[in-house]
Write a protein that holds these residues in place. Structure first.
Motif, PDB file in Angstrom:
ATOM      1  N   ALA A   1       0.728  -1.583  -0.751  1.00 56.07           N
ATOM      2  CA  ALA A   1       0.187  -0.147  -0.160  1.00 56.07           C
ATOM      3  C   ALA A   1       0.691   1.082   0.141  1.00 56.07           C
ATOM      4  N   SER A   2       2.236   1.570   0.940  1.00 55.48           N
ATOM      5  CA  SER A   2       2.757   2.205   0.819  1.00 55.48           C
ATOM      6  C   SER A   2       3.520   2.895  -0.391  1.00 55.48           C
ATOM      7  N   THR A   3       3.387   2.390  -1.394  1.00 52.14           N
ATOM      8  CA  THR A   3       4.484   1.585  -2.436  1.00 52.14           C
ATOM      9  C   THR A   3       3.270   1.939  -2.962  1.00 52.14           C
ATOM     10  N   LEU A   4       2.991   1.580  -3.404  1.00 49.63           N
ATOM     11  CA  LEU A   4       0.989   2.272  -4.533  1.00 49.63           C
ATOM     12  C   LEU A   4       0.880   3.699  -4.335  1.00 49.63           C
ATOM     13  N   LEU A   5       1.205   4.086  -3.348  1.00 49.00           N
ATOM     14  CA  LEU A   5       0.365   5.781  -2.916  1.00 49.00           C
ATOM     15  C   LEU A   5       1.779   6.432  -3.129  1.00 49.00           C
ATOM     16  N   SER A   6       3.257   5.627  -3.700  1.00 48.53           N
ATOM     17  CA  SER A   6       3.998   6.576  -4.229  1.00 48.53           C
ATOM     18  C   SER A   6       4.182   6.846  -5.657  1.00 48.53           C
ATOM     19  N   TRP A   7       2.945   5.770  -5.695  1.00 50.25           N
ATOM     20  CA  TRP A   7       3.224   6.005  -7.737  1.00 50.25           C
ATOM     21  C   TRP A   7       1.375   6.758  -7.892  1.00 50.25           C
ATOM     22  N   ASN A   8       0.905   7.600  -6.748  1.00 52.00           N
ATOM     23  CA  ASN A   8       0.138   8.667  -7.019  1.00 52.00           C
ATOM     24  C   ASN A   8      -0.942   7.817  -7.620  1.00 52.00           C
ATOM     25  N   LEU A   9      -0.854   6.959  -7.059  1.00 53.22           N
ATOM     26  CA  LEU A   9      -2.514   5.771  -6.537  1.00 53.22           C
ATOM     27  C   LEU A   9      -2.977   6.092  -5.546  1.00 53.22           C
ATOM     28  N   ASP A  10      -4.997   6.502  -5.860  1.00 55.25           N
ATOM     29  CA  ASP A  10      -5.655   7.149  -4.688  1.00 55.25           C
ATOM     30  C   ASP A  10      -5.618   5.367  -4.011  1.00 55.25           C
ATOM     31  N   VAL A  11      -5.296   5.068  -3.167  1.00 50.34           N
ATOM     32  CA  VAL A  11      -5.173   4.287  -2.483  1.00 50.34           C
ATOM     33  C   VAL A  11      -6.030   3.777  -0.971  1.00 50.34           C
ATOM     34  N   ARG A  12      -7.097   2.928  -0.948  1.00 46.87           N
ATOM     35  CA  ARG A  12      -7.528   2.898   0.120  1.00 46.87           C
ATOM     36  C   ARG A  12      -7.952   1.577   1.246  1.00 46.87           C
ATOM     37  N   ARG A  13      -7.451   1.655   2.029  1.00 48.71           N
ATOM     38  CA  ARG A  13      -7.544   0.412   3.245  1.00 48.71           C
ATOM     39  C   ARG A  13      -8.632  -0.079   3.739  1.00 48.71           C
ATOM     40  N   HIS A  14      -9.527   0.415   3.806  1.00 50.42           N
ATOM     41  CA  HIS A  14     -11.093  -0.206   4.281  1.00 50.42           C
ATOM     42  C   HIS A  14     -11.892   1.078   2.977  1.00 50.42           C
ATOM     43  N   ALA A  15     -12.831  -0.227   2.736  1.00 52.67           N
ATOM     44  CA  ALA A  15     -13.558  -0.167   1.659  1.00 52.67           C
ATOM     45  C   ALA A  15     -14.910   1.473   2.178  1.00 52.67           C
ATOM     46  N   VAL A  16     -15.635   2.050   1.123  1.00 55.22           N
ATOM     47  CA  VAL A  16     -16.192   3.198   1.652  1.00 55.22           C
ATOM     48  C   VAL A  16     -17.241   2.719   1.033  1.00 55.22           C
ATOM     49  N   PRO A  17     -18.488   2.800   1.486  1.00 57.63           N
ATOM     50  CA  PRO A  17     -19.329   1.952   0.386  1.00 57.63           C
ATOM     51  C   PRO A  17     -19.737   2.507  -0.233  1.00 57.63           C
ATOM     52  N   LYS A  18     -20.052   2.200  -1.639  1.00 64.40           N
ATOM     53  CA  LYS A  18     -20.481   2.904  -3.006  1.00 64.40           C
ATOM     54  C   LYS A  18     -20.141   2.912  -3.559  1.00 64.40           C
ATOM     55  N   GLU A  19     -18.281   3.659  -3.053  1.00 62.10           N
ATOM     56  CA  GLU A  19     -17.703   4.139  -3.872  1.00 62.10           C
ATOM     57  C   GLU A  19     -17.334   3.353  -5.019  1.00 62.10           C
ATOM     58  N   LYS A  20     -17.171   4.052  -5.674  1.00 59.61           N
ATOM     59  CA  LYS A  20     -16.749   3.116  -7.764  1.00 59.61           C
ATOM     60  C   LYS A  20     -15.111   2.786  -7.380  1.00 59.61           C
ATOM     61  N   LEU A  21     -14.510   1.502  -7.458  1.00 55.85           N
ATOM     62  CA  LEU A  21     -13.218   1.315  -7.475  1.00 55.85           C
ATOM     63  C   LEU A  21     -12.566   0.757  -8.536  1.00 55.85           C
ATOM     64  N   GLY A  22     -10.847   1.418  -8.804  1.00 51.48           N
ATOM     65  CA  GLY A  22     -10.574   0.781 -10.405  1.00 51.48           C
ATOM     66  C   GLY A  22     -10.067  -0.221 -10.081  1.00 51.48           C
ATOM     67  N   ALA A  23     -10.032  -0.601  -8.745  1.00 48.88           N
ATOM     68  CA  ALA A  23      -9.457  -2.174  -8.790  1.00 48.88           C
ATOM     69  C   ALA A  23      -9.086  -2.263  -6.661  1.00 48.88           C
ATOM     70  N   ILE A  24      -9.085  -3.896  -6.833  1.00 51.35           N
ATOM     71  CA  ILE A  24      -8.949  -4.532  -5.169  1.00 51.35           C
ATOM     72  C   ILE A  24      -8.038  -5.337  -5.493  1.00 51.35           C
ATOM     73  N   ILE A  25      -6.809  -5.170  -4.792  1.00 57.42           N
ATOM     74  CA  ILE A  25      -6.117  -6.099  -4.870  1.00 57.42           C
ATOM     75  C   ILE A  25      -6.003  -6.559  -3.269  1.00 57.42           C
ATOM     76  N   LEU A  26      -5.583  -8.155  -3.298  1.00 53.63           N
ATOM     77  CA  LEU A  26      -6.354  -9.356  -2.610  1.00 53.63           C
ATOM     78  C   LEU A  26      -4.900  -9.627  -1.704  1.00 53.63           C
ATOM     79  N   VAL A  27      -3.789  -9.269  -0.835  1.00 50.49           N
ATOM     80  CA  VAL A  27      -2.835  -9.208  -0.442  1.00 50.49           C
ATOM     81  C   VAL A  27      -3.042 -10.568   0.820  1.00 50.49           C
ATOM     82  N   LEU A  28      -2.892 -11.978  -0.407  1.00 47.19           N
ATOM     83  CA  LEU A  28      -3.118 -13.307   0.762  1.00 47.19           C
ATOM     84  C   LEU A  28      -1.780 -14.016   0.757  1.00 47.19           C
TER      85      LEU A  28
END
Length: 461
Positions: A56-83
Motif C-alpha cells: 500500500a505504501s508503494t502504491l501511494l508513491s505511484w500517486n494512486l488513490d489507495v484505500r485500506r478500507h472500503a467506502v460504501p458505494k464508492e466506485k473502485l478501479g481495482a481491488i488488490i487482495l494480499v494473501l
C-alpha cells in the motif's frame, strides 16, 4: 477485424435489447494508450499483514488513490487482495469475504489482483527436505490454502462483468510483495495492457528485475528481434516494442519482403529477410543485430504456420513443416543465442505459443504438438538463460482477430468470439502488450512462465 456485435450492444438501444433477451453483452475493453492513468478510480488494498502494508505504501508513491478500507458505494478501479501469509484454507474466509462486499462497487473495466504464495513451494520444496528423521516437513495445509487461491481467482474471473478482470501473482521463496517483478506484474495487470488477460497467474520466482525509469518507455535502449514480423501479430509486436522504446529488427521470409520492409520502416528499425528454419538462422540474427545496432537484448519468437488436417489424414509434409517452423527453428536459434557473447546482458526471450497447445484443437494435432513443445522448451530453458541473468517466457493467445480468423465461417467465428469470460475476441495488440511486458526488465524475476492472452477461455484449459 471489426466486431460489429460488440459495437451494437455496447450502448443505447442495442444494449437494452441484448439485456432483455439475455444475449452476451461484451464491453469495449480499456486498452493502453500513452499518458492514460494506470487505474481509473481508487485502489482498495485488502490484507492485514506486513506485505499488504508495504505494498500500500508503494502504491501511494505511484500517486494512486489507495484505500485500506472500503467506502460504501464508492466506485473502485481495482481491488488488490494480499494473501501472502496464508497457512491453512480457513485463513481465506476473512480477507476473501471482506473483499467480496466491494465487488458490486467495481467500475467498468476494473481489475482484481491477488498476491499470494506459490503452492509448489509448500508442497515440493519442503517435501524435498523431508526424511524419516523429519516427517511432515511438507505443509499440506499451506499448499491447500495457496492452491485454493488458484480456483478462487479463476472462478471470480468468470463472475465479473463490464470488462473487469481477475488475475493473480504468485510469490516464490525469496520474492515479496514489493519485489521489482512483483510490482512489475501488478503494474501490468492493473493497466490497460492486460485488457484481454483474465483468470491467469504469473509466478515471481526471484527478487530480480528493475522497474523502468520511464513507464512509457520501459524498453528504452534495448535492441529487439521479432520473427514473423511482416503482418498480423508479428507486426503488432514490432510496433508495440518500438512504442516502448526498443530498436526493432523485423524478420520474415523473403516472400514477405515488401510487407516486412513496410513494417521495419514504420518502426524505424531494420528488416532481415530470413528463413528461420535455416541451420545458420540464429547466427545470422545475431550478426545483423550486432552489426547494425551494436547489441542484442530481446528475441521474440513469433513466426509460425498452420497446416491443419485431421490426424487420420495427416501427411508427412504438413506435419514436418509445422514442427520445423514452430519449434525446431526456435530451439536452434536459442542454442546460438545462449552460446553467443552478444546475448549476455540480462537477455530476454519470449515465444508465442497457443491455447491449442494447452487445450488442443480439432484438426491441429501438428500445431498443438508444436505449441506444446514451445511451452516445454520455455520451462527447460529458464535455468539455462538464468545463468546470464536472463529470462524466457511464452505467451499463449486464444481467439485473436486477425486475417486468418476473418476467414473462419461467420457462425463459427461468432461462437469462438463469445466463448471466453470477456465474450469477445482479442486483438493482435493484446498479445503484443503481454510480450512487451515479459521482455522488459520489470519482468526480470519472471521466467519459465506461460501467460495466456485469451480472455479466459470457457472451454478447455
Amino acid at each position: 477485424m471489426t466486431d460489429k456485435y460488440t459495437q451494437l450492444v455496447s450502448h443505447g438501444l442495442g444494449r437494452d435489447i441484448a439485456k432483455k433477451l439475455g444475449l452476451p453483452q461484451p464491453m469495449a475493453l480499456r486498452r493502453h494508450t500513452p499518458g492514460q492513468p494506470l487505474v481509473t478510480g481508487p485502489v482498495l488494498v485488502q490484507g492485514a499483514g506486513s506485505g499488504a502494508d508495504a505494498l500500500a505504501s508503494t502504491l501511494l508513491s505511484w500517486n494512486l488513490d489507495v484505500r485500506r478500507h472500503a467506502v460504501p458505494k464508492e466506485k473502485l478501479g481495482a481491488i488488490i487482495l494480499v494473501l501472502d501469509e496464508l497457512s491453512r484454507p480457513e485463513d481465506l474466509e476473512k480477507p476473501v469475504l471482506t473483499a467480496a462486499t466491494s465487488l458490486r462497487d467495481l467500475a467498468a473495466n476494473a481489475r482484481v489482483v491477488t498476491i499470494s504464495r506459490s503452492a509448489a513451494d509448500a508442497a515440493n520444496a519442503d517435501a524435498a527436505n523431508a526424511d524419516a528423521a523429519n516427517p511432515g516437513a511438507a505443509d499440506p495445509a499451506a499448499a491447500a490454502a495457496r492452491q485454493g487461491v488458484d480456483g478462487l481467482v479463476r472462478s471470480l474471473a468468470k463472475e465479473l462483468r463490464a470488462g473487469a478482470t481477475a488475475n493473480g501473482i504468485l510469490l516464490a521463496d525469496g520474492a515479496g510483495t514489493t519485489s521489482p517483478s512483483t510490482l512489475g506484474a501488478l503494474w501490468f495487470f492493473l493497466s490497460g495492457r492486460s485488457a484481454f488477460v483474465d483468470g491467469q497467474f504469473l509466478t515471481v520466482r526471484s527478487a530480480e528485475g528493475q522497474l523502468p525509469a520511464d513507464a512509457e518507455k520501459p524498453l528504452a535502449g534495448k535492441v529487439a528481434v521479432v520473427t514473423g514480423a511482416a503482418r498480423g501479430i508479428g507486426a503488432a509486436i514490432a510496433r508495440t516494442l518500438h512504442r516502448d522504446g526498443a530498436t526493432v529488427v523485423a524478420v520474415d521470409i523473403p516472400a514477405a519482403g515488401d510487407h516486412l520492409a513496410a513494417v521495419a520502416n514504420e518502426v524505424h528499425g531494420t528488416a532481415l529477410q530470413l528463413d528461420i528454419t535455416r541451420e545458420d538462422a540464429g547466427q545470422r540474427i545475431i550478426d545483423h543485430a550486432v552489426e547494425r545496432h551494436g547489441r542484442l537484448d530481446i528475441v521474440i519468437h513469433n513466426a509460425g504456420i498452420t497446416r491443419d488436417k485431421l490426424l487420420a489424414n495427416m501427411d508427412q509434409g504438413r506435419w514436418n513443416s509445422v514442427i520445423a517452423v514452430n519449434i525446431a527453428a526456435q530451439l536452434r536459434i536459442n542454442e546460438a543465442l545462449l552460446a553467443s557473447e552478444h546475448f549476455r546482458n540480462s537477455p530476454r526471450i519470449v515465444s508465442v505459443a497457443s491455447t491449442s497447445g494447452i487445450a488442443g484443437n480439432r484438426g491441429q494435432t501438428n500445431y498443438g504438438a508444436s505449441k506444446g513443445g514451445v511451452m516445454g522448451m520455455v520451462r527447460a530453458t529458464a535455468p539455462l538463460i538464468g545463468t546470464h541473468g536472463g529470462s524466457i517466457n511464452a505467451v499463449a493467445p486464444g481467439f485473436i482477430e486477425t486475417e486468418m480468423t476473418a476467414k473462419i465461417p461467420f457462425a463459427t467465428r461468432e461462437i469462438a468470439r463469445r466463448l471466453n469470460s470477456l465474450q469477445q475476441g482479442g486483438r493482435p495488440g493484446d498479445v503484443a502488450e503481454a510480450i512487451a511486458f515479459l521482455a522488459s526488465d520489470a519482468a526480470g524475476g519472471i521466467s519459465g512462465e506461460v501467460l495466456r492472452v485469451c480472455g479466459q477461455n470457457l472451454v478447455g484449459a
